[in-house]
Scaffold this motif. Structure first.
Motif, short mmCIF file in Angstrom:
data_model
loop_
_atom_site.label_atom_id
_atom_site.label_comp_id
_atom_site.label_asym_id
_atom_site.label_seq_id
_atom_site.Cartn_x
_atom_site.Cartn_y
_atom_site.Cartn_z
N THR A 44 0.19 16.92 20.71
CA THR A 44 -1.20 17.35 20.86
C THR A 44 -2.06 16.15 20.58
N PRO A 45 -3.41 16.38 20.82
CA PRO A 45 -4.38 15.18 20.92
C PRO A 45 -4.04 14.45 19.53
N HIS A 46 -3.75 15.17 18.58
CA HIS A 46 -3.78 14.37 17.00
C HIS A 46 -2.35 14.52 16.40
N ARG A 47 -1.34 14.97 17.00
CA ARG A 47 0.01 15.14 16.23
C ARG A 47 1.19 15.04 17.40
N ILE A 48 2.19 14.50 16.85
CA ILE A 48 3.30 14.25 17.88
C ILE A 48 4.53 14.93 17.04
N GLN A 49 5.23 15.97 17.65
CA GLN A 49 6.47 16.40 16.89
C GLN A 49 7.71 16.05 17.73
N VAL A 50 8.74 15.60 17.03
CA VAL A 50 9.96 15.44 17.70
C VAL A 50 11.14 15.92 16.91
N SER A 51 11.99 16.61 17.74
CA SER A 51 13.03 17.27 17.00
C SER A 51 14.33 16.45 17.44
N THR A 52 15.31 16.53 16.73
CA THR A 52 16.73 15.83 16.87
C THR A 52 17.83 16.49 16.89
N SER A 53 19.03 15.75 17.29
CA SER A 53 19.97 16.40 17.77
C SER A 53 20.69 17.18 16.32
N GLU A 54 20.10 16.82 15.19
CA GLU A 54 20.70 17.44 14.24
C GLU A 54 20.06 18.53 13.47
N GLY A 55 18.95 19.07 14.53
CA GLY A 55 18.04 20.13 13.99
C GLY A 55 16.98 19.76 13.09
N LEU A 56 16.64 18.44 12.90
CA LEU A 56 15.46 18.18 12.18
C LEU A 56 14.20 17.98 13.04
N VAL A 57 13.10 18.28 12.31
CA VAL A 57 11.87 18.49 13.25
C VAL A 57 10.85 17.48 12.33
N VAL A 58 10.24 16.27 12.99
CA VAL A 58 9.44 15.28 12.38
C VAL A 58 8.13 15.36 13.12
N PHE B 121 0.77 -1.29 -0.15
CA PHE B 121 0.03 -0.02 -0.15
C PHE B 121 0.72 1.27 0.02
N GLY B 122 2.22 1.13 -0.40
CA GLY B 122 2.87 2.54 -0.78
C GLY B 122 3.52 2.69 0.51
N SER B 123 3.69 1.88 1.74
CA SER B 123 4.20 2.14 3.00
C SER B 123 5.70 2.44 2.87
N SER B 124 6.37 3.14 3.69
CA SER B 124 7.82 3.42 3.56
C SER B 124 8.38 3.55 5.00
N LEU B 125 9.75 3.30 4.98
CA LEU B 125 10.30 3.55 6.18
C LEU B 125 11.56 4.58 6.19
N ARG B 126 11.84 5.39 6.92
CA ARG B 126 12.71 6.41 6.79
C ARG B 126 13.58 6.18 8.31
N HIS B 127 15.10 6.03 7.99
CA HIS B 127 15.91 6.04 9.07
C HIS B 127 16.51 7.40 9.22
N ILE B 128 16.24 8.32 10.20
CA ILE B 128 17.07 9.15 10.56
C ILE B 128 18.24 9.08 11.62
N ARG B 129 19.39 9.01 11.39
CA ARG B 129 20.61 8.65 11.93
C ARG B 129 20.98 9.94 12.95
N ALA B 130 20.13 10.07 14.23
CA ALA B 130 20.58 11.03 15.07
C ALA B 130 19.91 10.57 16.38
N SER B 131 19.98 11.36 17.51
CA SER B 131 19.20 11.09 18.72
C SER B 131 18.02 12.10 18.84
N ALA B 132 17.01 11.56 19.38
CA ALA B 132 15.85 12.63 19.66
C ALA B 132 16.38 13.48 20.68
N SER B 133 15.96 14.84 20.64
CA SER B 133 16.24 16.07 21.75
C SER B 133 14.91 16.38 22.35
N THR B 134 13.98 16.46 21.65
CA THR B 134 12.65 16.95 22.39
C THR B 134 11.45 16.21 21.74
N LEU B 135 10.35 16.25 22.44
CA LEU B 135 9.29 15.67 21.89
C LEU B 135 7.71 16.54 22.72
#
Length: 470
Positions: A141-155, A124-138
């Motif tokens: 909200t009731p419907h979304r989660i935001q995680v930032s990484t040690s490399e400055g990415l926000v997912v 069904f078009g599923s995918s997996l992405r591996h971000i080589r970093a450590s999580a720094s913040t999480l």
């Protein structure tokens, strides 16, 4: 830089060791809708974590291969994989592969390869992405989660899973930090290489990490002596091939206190001894009831178990592979290893070596060792004592709270996390070690396998409500 996944359904998994990889694998294999999975893991390979990142052939899985298939409904899957892949990966399996204990690096390769297989067959078009970093913040909200990484990415994603694994306790003293003869990590090849010419080594801890250390040192040609210390003087034994004892906890209410459980276990052990049986059949009979025993007990009894019985349970339930135990038994028979009750109170460096101050049953003892290996392992479960920045942020933000027992973080029995105000997250879950206070044996492969299946099904049910009606 922002990576903002907004496909139909998205999931962030923080931690790409065994538990994180197995969660992703189950999601990919079981989904009926497109998924975008992001794993945040600083290691190059997914599926290895701390346990399976070792490259030492002497470090073995502590159980037979037939117990550690990734698929509960196909217990022979790992054995079949080993029959095809083991020799090419440097391991000569025994004739009965299913009863053998493969090296941990090879089991990590199995997990990695199965995750790659699931990605390659993603539906069904599923995918997996591996971000080589450590999580720094999480933040949630009731419907979304935001995680930032040690490399400055926000997912961002619909769901997030904490699969953070285990953390090492602080070294026993800062007085020897950085000393070349002090191995803070018993799985660090370079640190062990520096000890192979020592005459006497102190091993702090007497469980499976100690077995790894001895096996590694013997493989390096070490000819000196070991002194093993632990607070209770227990010593891990090798696993024997025995069937589970009778289910003496079945067909009656489970004991509600640690004392009553201990009484039943002692009675059953005496009966096994009287009949000429092997006591190792006893923990196999208890194991299926651990989750129920833990979750029906109150915190007072859980803490009594942790304080008085945990060490006994750990040393009986978690035994070493027969091949590893043979190495330890050989060293014992040569008179090169001694073990007993002692508590380390200080380490200091002097011209003669590393002086350990030990509190034994007879008083205070000071002894000079040529080298020291910290074999306590990665077993720091109290999140309030973990120095990792991401753990500290999670607690400080109130997104999670410590479990009332001091083991891991608070969650529902299903693994949905609870914030500091007592609210249940509907899109933030955990698996494995963070749930030690919720489900005691969450550190074990078989328990994590069951948790990953249940967790994947819960998440997918949210994405495909029609599954509930079918």
């Amino acid at each position: 830089m922002r990576i903002d996944h907004r496909p139909h359904h998205s999931i962030i998994i923080v931690g790409g060791g065994f538990a994180g990889a197995l969660t992703a694998l189950n999601l990919l294999d079981r989904t009926a809708v497109p998924l975008a999975i992001t794993i945040i893991e600083r290691r190059e390979e997914l599926g290895r974590g701390v346990a399976y990142s070792t490259t030492e052939p002497a470090h073995l899985v502590n159980g037979p291969a037939d117990n550690f298939s990734l698929y509960a409904d196909d217990p022979g899957h790992l054995s079949r994989w080993l029959s095809e892949k083991a020799i090419a990966n440097g391991w000569q399996p025994p004739e009965n592969i299913g009863s053998g204990s493969p090296p941990r690096y090879l089991y990590g390769t199995y997990v990695r390869d199965e995750l790659k297989r699931a990605v390659g067959e993603a539906r069904f078009g599923s995918s997996l992405r591996h971000i080589r970093a450590s999580a720094s913040t999480l933040s949630s909200t009731p419907h979304r989660i935001q995680v930032s990484t040690s490399e400055g990415l926000v997912v961002e994603a619909d769901e997030a899973v904490l699969a953070l694994g285990v953390f090492a306790p602080d070294p026993p003293t800062h007085g020897v930090a950085g000393h070349p003869r002090f191995a803070v990590n018993p799985w660090d090849p370079a640190a062990l290489d520096r000890l192979k010419d020592c005459e006497e080594i102190l091993l702090i801890g007497a469980s499976l990490s100690m077995v790894d250390a001895v096996a590694s040192m013997e493989a390096r040609g070490f000819h000196g002596r070991y002194r093993v210390i632990s607070r209770r003087g227990q010593f891990v034994e090798g696993r024997r091939d025995v069937a589970a004892a009778r289910d003496f906890l079945a067909d009656k209410p489970l004991p509600s206190t640690a004392r009553s459980l201990l009484s039943l276990v002692k009675t059953e052990r005496r009966a096994i001894a009287a009949s000429g049986g092997d006591w190792q059949s006893l923990p196999l009979a208890i194991r299926p009831h651990i989750l129920s025993l833990w979750q029906t007990a109150d915190d007072l009894e859980r803490l009594r178990f942790a304080r008085h019985l945990r060490a006994f349970w750990d040393v009986t339930a978690h035994r070493s592979a027969p091949e590893s135990n043979l190495i330890v038994e050989t060293v014992l028979s040569q008179g090169r290893l001694s073990h007993g009750v002692a508590r380390l109170t200080d380490l200091a460096v002097d011209k003669k070596g590393i002086t350990a101050k030990l509190k034994t049953r007879t008083g205070i003892e000071r002894h000079v060792f040529d080298g020291v290996i910290d074999c306590r392992g990665h077993q720091l479960h109290d999140w309030r004592r973990i120095s990792d920045p991401f753990i500290r942020q999670l607690l400080a933000s109130g997104e999670v709270r410590p479990h009332s027992t001091g083991f891991g973080i608070d969650a529902t029995p299903e693994g949905d996390l609870i914030d500091e105000e007592g609210r249940i997250h509907r899109n933030l879950s955990a698996i494995g070690h963070p749930l030690r206070g919720v489900a005691w044996e969450s550190s074990s492969i078989t328990e994590q396998r069951a948790q990953a299946i249940a967790l994947a099904d819960r998440i997918l049910l949210k994405f495909t409500p029609a599954r509930a009606a079918s």
